[in-house]
Write a protein that holds these residues in place. Structure first.
Motif, short mmCIF file in Angstrom:
data_model
loop_
_atom_site.label_atom_id
_atom_site.label_comp_id
_atom_site.label_asym_id
_atom_site.label_seq_id
_atom_site.Cartn_x
_atom_site.Cartn_y
_atom_site.Cartn_z
N THR A 131 11.71 4.59 0.82
CA THR A 131 10.73 4.27 -0.22
C THR A 131 9.55 3.47 0.35
OG1 THR A 131 11.90 2.24 -0.85
CG2 THR A 131 12.48 4.27 -2.02
N LYS A 132 9.37 3.52 1.65
CA LYS A 132 8.28 2.77 2.27
C LYS A 132 6.94 3.18 1.66
CE LYS A 132 6.22 1.66 6.75
NZ LYS A 132 6.26 1.91 8.22
N VAL A 157 7.24 6.32 -6.95
CA VAL A 157 5.99 6.94 -6.51
C VAL A 157 5.16 6.01 -5.63
CG1 VAL A 157 5.89 8.31 -8.63
CG2 VAL A 157 4.67 6.14 -8.54
N LYS A 158 4.30 6.64 -4.84
CA LYS A 158 3.28 5.89 -4.11
C LYS A 158 1.94 6.59 -4.32
CE LYS A 158 3.74 8.19 0.43
NZ LYS A 158 4.00 7.96 1.87
N THR A 168 2.11 21.15 -0.93
CA THR A 168 2.44 22.01 -2.07
C THR A 168 3.94 22.04 -2.37
OG1 THR A 168 2.49 23.94 -0.59
CG2 THR A 168 0.42 23.47 -1.74
N GLU A 169 4.78 21.53 -1.46
CA GLU A 169 6.21 21.49 -1.71
C GLU A 169 6.63 20.20 -2.41
OE1 GLU A 169 8.28 24.04 -1.14
OE2 GLU A 169 6.45 25.11 -0.58
N SER A 170 5.75 19.22 -2.45
CA SER A 170 6.07 17.93 -3.07
C SER A 170 5.75 17.96 -4.56
CB SER A 170 5.28 16.80 -2.39
OG SER A 170 5.67 16.66 -1.05
N ILE A 171 6.23 16.93 -5.26
CA ILE A 171 5.93 16.77 -6.69
C ILE A 171 5.11 15.50 -6.84
CG2 ILE A 171 6.89 16.52 -9.01
CD1 ILE A 171 9.42 17.90 -8.00
N TYR A 172 4.10 15.57 -7.68
CA TYR A 172 3.18 14.45 -7.87
C TYR A 172 3.18 14.00 -9.33
CZ TYR A 172 1.26 15.83 -3.32
OH TYR A 172 1.10 16.15 -2.00
N TYR A 215 -0.19 10.20 -7.79
CA TYR A 215 0.86 9.54 -7.03
C TYR A 215 1.84 10.60 -6.53
CZ TYR A 215 -0.81 5.34 -9.42
OH TYR A 215 -1.59 4.33 -9.91
N LYS A 216 2.36 10.40 -5.34
CA LYS A 216 3.36 11.31 -4.80
C LYS A 216 4.75 10.74 -5.06
CE LYS A 216 4.73 13.69 -0.53
NZ LYS A 216 4.42 13.87 0.92
#
Length: 224
Positions: A131-132, A157-158, A168-172, A215-216
């Motif tokens: 979670t850095k 989230v960050k 495109t593979e991540s969720i925001y 945020y990612k």
């Protein structure tokens, strides 16, 4: 069986909440896993909803079940919060932590910006290696990103600083037009827009100028 007064309250409240949140009967019936005609029967008081449906609506919109069954929510002018509650002061753990906010994030539902929330942390998650850089955590309401992110999960989230560099593979988590929502995002053929995708809903585009923050999601906490 529910008595007639409770059925009357429940029918009226389901319709009131749906319209207040600007949610179509098609969307809500899909979220509840029932036919649209069945939902119409509930709202018109012609069909008695099972307790499981009332509980699902209670969880989905963060409204106590007893209020759905025993109060006319429309007479209150807005969805209520528990009366006379004193918000507790939650202290960060020694060494700090990631603040959890009771600001529901939409996974396929509209109108969550109006749900009662606390802008003060309601808890903290200890820092961990994965979670850095994380800044905050939020609960998720809705089913559009299942099974990856489920209704009731907590997302960590960050902040993400560029709409031009996207995984495109991540969720925001996006904040746009007063709404908090989670999406997979990718570039659009129209340079001034981005494409928002859900695992279980139709994709749509959003003008970049309407996005207040992005945020990612770096981690998802599953409730026990």
């Amino acid at each position: 069986m529910l008595n007639l007064l409770i059925m009357s309250y429940l029918a009226k409240n389901i319709k009131y909440i749906r319209k207040l949140r600007s949610i179509s009967s098609a969307v809500l019936s899909e979220e509840l896993g029932i036919p649209r005609t069945t939902l119409s029967g509930y709202e018109n008081g012609h069909t008695e909803p099972p307790v499981s449906v009332a509980q699902r609506i209670s969880e989905l919109f963060n409204i106590p079940l007893e209020w759905l069954l025993h109060k006319d929510l429309s007479a209150l002018g807005a969805l209520p919060q528990a009366p006379d509650e004193v918000e507790p002061v939650v202290l960060a753990p020694e060494g700090g932590g990631i603040a959890i906010y009771n600001l529901p994030v939409s996974a396929g539902l509209a109108g969550l910006a109006d749900i009662g929330f606390s802008e003060k942390p309601v808890g903290y998650i200890p820092y961990m290696s994965f979670t850095k850089g994380a800044e905050a955590a939020f609960p998720v309401l809705g089913f559009s990103m299942e099974p990856t992110v489920k209704n009731g999960d907590i997302i960590i989230v960050k902040q993400w600083h560029s709409l031009d560099v996207l995984d495109t593979e991540s969720i925001y988590m996006l904040i746009a037009a007063g709404e908090r929502m989670i999406k997979r995002i990718e570039p659009s053929a129209v340079e001034t827009h981005i494409v928002c995708r859900s695992d279980n809903h139709t994709a749509f585009t959003v003008p970049k100028k309407e996005i207040a923050a992005i945020y990612k999601i770096v981690a998802v906490i599953k409730p026990l």
